[in-house]
Scaffold this active site. Structure first.
Site, PDB file in Angstrom:
ATOM      1  N   TYR A 141       0.686  -1.257  -0.033  1.00  0.00           N
ATOM      2  CA  TYR A 141      -0.014  -0.162  -0.012  1.00  0.00           C
ATOM      3  C   TYR A 141       0.884   1.267   0.193  1.00  0.00           C
ATOM      4  O   TYR A 141       0.453   2.346  -0.310  1.00  0.00           O
ATOM      5  CB  TYR A 141      -0.984   0.109   1.159  1.00  0.00           C
ATOM      6  CG  TYR A 141      -1.988  -1.124   1.228  1.00  0.00           C
ATOM      7  CD1 TYR A 141      -2.388  -1.844   0.089  1.00  0.00           C
ATOM      8  CD2 TYR A 141      -2.821  -1.258   2.106  1.00  0.00           C
ATOM      9  CE1 TYR A 141      -3.341  -2.675   0.082  1.00  0.00           C
ATOM     10  CE2 TYR A 141      -3.798  -2.281   2.022  1.00  0.00           C
ATOM     11  CZ  TYR A 141      -3.994  -2.889   1.155  1.00  0.00           C
ATOM     12  OH  TYR A 141      -4.904  -3.914   1.323  1.00  0.00           O
ATOM     13  N   LYS A 192       3.198 -15.749   1.462  1.00  0.00           N
ATOM     14  CA  LYS A 192       3.263 -16.488   0.257  1.00  0.00           C
ATOM     15  C   LYS A 192       4.534 -16.610  -0.174  1.00  0.00           C
ATOM     16  O   LYS A 192       5.012 -16.170  -1.150  1.00  0.00           O
ATOM     17  CB  LYS A 192       2.571 -15.310  -0.676  1.00  0.00           C
ATOM     18  CG  LYS A 192       2.034 -16.030  -2.026  1.00  0.00           C
ATOM     19  CD  LYS A 192       0.847 -16.951  -1.998  1.00  0.00           C
ATOM     20  CE  LYS A 192       0.588 -17.692  -2.963  1.00  0.00           C
ATOM     21  NZ  LYS A 192      -0.279 -18.866  -3.092  1.00  0.00           N
ATOM     22  N   ASP A 224      -3.146 -17.932   0.831  1.00  0.00           N
ATOM     23  CA  ASP A 224      -4.430 -18.832   0.334  1.00  0.00           C
ATOM     24  C   ASP A 224      -5.033 -19.893   1.206  1.00  0.00           C
ATOM     25  O   ASP A 224      -6.119 -19.868   1.349  1.00  0.00           O
ATOM     26  CB  ASP A 224      -4.280 -19.110  -1.182  1.00  0.00           C
ATOM     27  CG  ASP A 224      -2.929 -19.850  -1.412  1.00  0.00           C
ATOM     28  OD1 ASP A 224      -2.040 -19.845  -0.501  1.00  0.00           O
ATOM     29  OD2 ASP A 224      -2.735 -20.590  -2.425  1.00  0.00           O
ATOM     30  N   ASP A 248      -5.496  -6.737   5.792  1.00  0.00           N
ATOM     31  CA  ASP A 248      -6.611  -6.167   5.186  1.00  0.00           C
ATOM     32  C   ASP A 248      -7.799  -7.022   4.905  1.00  0.00           C
ATOM     33  O   ASP A 248      -8.891  -6.835   5.336  1.00  0.00           O
ATOM     34  CB  ASP A 248      -6.425  -5.077   4.046  1.00  0.00           C
ATOM     35  CG  ASP A 248      -7.392  -4.117   3.788  1.00  0.00           C
ATOM     36  OD1 ASP A 248      -8.399  -4.089   4.711  1.00  0.00           O
ATOM     37  OD2 ASP A 248      -6.932  -3.304   2.703  1.00  0.00           O
ATOM     38  N   ASP A 252     -11.055  -8.760   7.564  1.00  0.00           N
ATOM     39  CA  ASP A 252     -12.604  -8.282   7.340  1.00  0.00           C
ATOM     40  C   ASP A 252     -13.364  -9.773   7.296  1.00  0.00           C
ATOM     41  O   ASP A 252     -14.173 -10.000   7.461  1.00  0.00           O
ATOM     42  CB  ASP A 252     -12.771  -7.686   5.969  1.00  0.00           C
ATOM     43  CG  ASP A 252     -12.773  -6.283   6.078  1.00  0.00           C
ATOM     44  OD1 ASP A 252     -12.400  -5.690   7.169  1.00  0.00           O
ATOM     45  OD2 ASP A 252     -13.271  -5.480   4.960  1.00  0.00           O
TER      46      ASP A 252
END
Ligand code: NAD
Length: 358
Positions: A141, A192, A224, A248, A252
């Site tokens: 980000y 990852k 994943d 992020d 959620d």
């Protein structure tokens, strides 16, 4: 010593839910001797309306001088036409940046009284208690270079950069291990590493930092798989440690396991444990001003503040126990109401929590 709390109600339901959190803090002062000084400031749309700035100078100065910040929520349709630079959300991002709040703590906890509210089967989520520790000021980000350029053949190309320095990884890993020590002493680090070199480094540094916390059990999971495991068997997790983007998304996902956005608090901490505390939900313009918003996420944000910044774990437990008690009594705001329970408004819920503080 008296601790100064910057109280920033913000917009929409922000002032309504923060008013209930203030009641709880006042009760802790009056009845249990907690020494707090509360000072209010404007942020978000409220800051823009008064000073043309979603993070007015006086608010930033107040937040910097305080021991902790309690924030309601910012934003709403009224300010959507504004240029991005002065939108309410800029107030939030500005606070995170100026206070260097790099560690985001998002618990996802399912109260047994509300387990039926989840979209997952009750036995999958009942008793769930996960803490997601997300790196908040680095990663893709913020990484440079970024942007959209035009290639020699005229085609547009977009790019962002996933970048983490060793020290950035080390400090967030340390937060995760320290918090795990106060919980069930298990950390699952999400990466990852099979595809992304940056997260390969993430894994290496997390393993190095783990040496300082031998009591904590460390595991690693590809993001994943983590997304899948969160809905398959979420109770396997205690603390999940993530970078900015993975956190992020996963936080959620985890919040929805609980089925109730109005119940979930969060914290964002700096290197010294100073923090900004806020519910995870937004300003809910659709119900603002009606006195029906659920104040529990904000009240539980006060509990997190007591635990993580003010070093008042017993007071935190007192607040959490009071929330548990009012749910046991069958009190529910509209968002968590089910047949057979007692529907109450924002202020009634706040009053009941205050009354339940043992
Ligand atoms: P939202 O979280 O405000 O609302 C989503 C839904 O949940 C709405 O139906 C709302 O009524 C309900 N809800 C939220 N909090 C509730 C509570 N405490 N009690 C009962 N119901 C509750 O998200 P949104 O509608 O996408 O965004 C509304 C505004 O909030 C936007 O301007 C957005 O930018 C802003 N926002 C702010 C923050 C923040 O301040 N941290 C976070 C998310 C969104």
């Amino acid at each position: 010593m008296t601790k100064k709390i910057a109280v920033l109600p913000g917009d929409g339901i922000g002032p309504e839910i923060v008013a209930e959190a203030i009641k709880v803090m006042m009760a802790l002062q009056e009845r249990f001797g907690l020494a707090l000084e509360l000072e209010q400031g404007l942020v978000g749309g409220a800051g823009y309306d008064a000073h043309g700035d979603p993070l007015p100078e006086a608010t930033l100065a107040l937040a910097k001088s305080a021991d902790a910040v309690l924030l309601g929520a910012v934003g709403g349709p009224k300010w959507e036409p504004l240029p991005i630079a002065v939108r309410p959300e800029k107030g939030l991002l500005g606070l995170r940046k100026h206070l260097e709040l790099f560690a985001n703590l998002r618990p996802a906890q399912v109260y047994p009284q509300l387990a039926a509210a989840s979209t997952l089967r009750e036995e999958v989520v009942a008793g769930l208690d996960i803490m997601i520790i997300r790196e908040l000021t680095g990663g893709i980000y913020f990484g440079q270079p970024r942007g959209v350029t035009t290639l020699p053949n005229g085609e547009r190309q977009g790019s962002n950069t996933l970048v983490y320095s060793e020290s950035e990884i080390r400090r967030i890993a340390r937060v995760a291990f320290a918090i795990a020590m106060k919980r069930n002493q298990r950390v699952c680090s999400i990466d990852k590493a099979n595809v992304l070199e940056c997260t390969e480094l993430w894994r290496e540094v997390v393993v190095e930092e783990h040496r300082h916390f031998p009591e904590v059990e460390l595991s690693h999971m590809y993001v994943d798989n983590a997304a899948m495991q969160l809905v398959r068997n979420p109770k396997q997790f205690d603390v999940m440690l993530t970078d900015n983007m993975f956190g992020d998304i996963l936080s959620d996902e985890a919040s929805m396991l609980t089925g109730s956005i109005g119940m979930l608090p969060s914290a964002s901490l700096d290197a010294n444990g100073k923090g900004m505390y806020e519910p995870i939900h937004g300003s809910a313009p659709d119900i603002a001003g009606q006195g029906v918003a659920n104040p529990i996420a904000t009240v539980l944000s006060v509990a997190m503040m007591l635990r993580y910044t003010l070093g008042e774990a017993a007071m935190a437990e007192r607040v959490e126990a009071a929330v548990f008690k009012v749910l046991d009594q069958g009190l529910r705001t509209a968002d968590i109401w089910t047949e057979g329970t007692n529907r109450v408004g924002t202020a009634q819920m706040g009053d009941a929590i205050v009354a339940a503080l043992a």
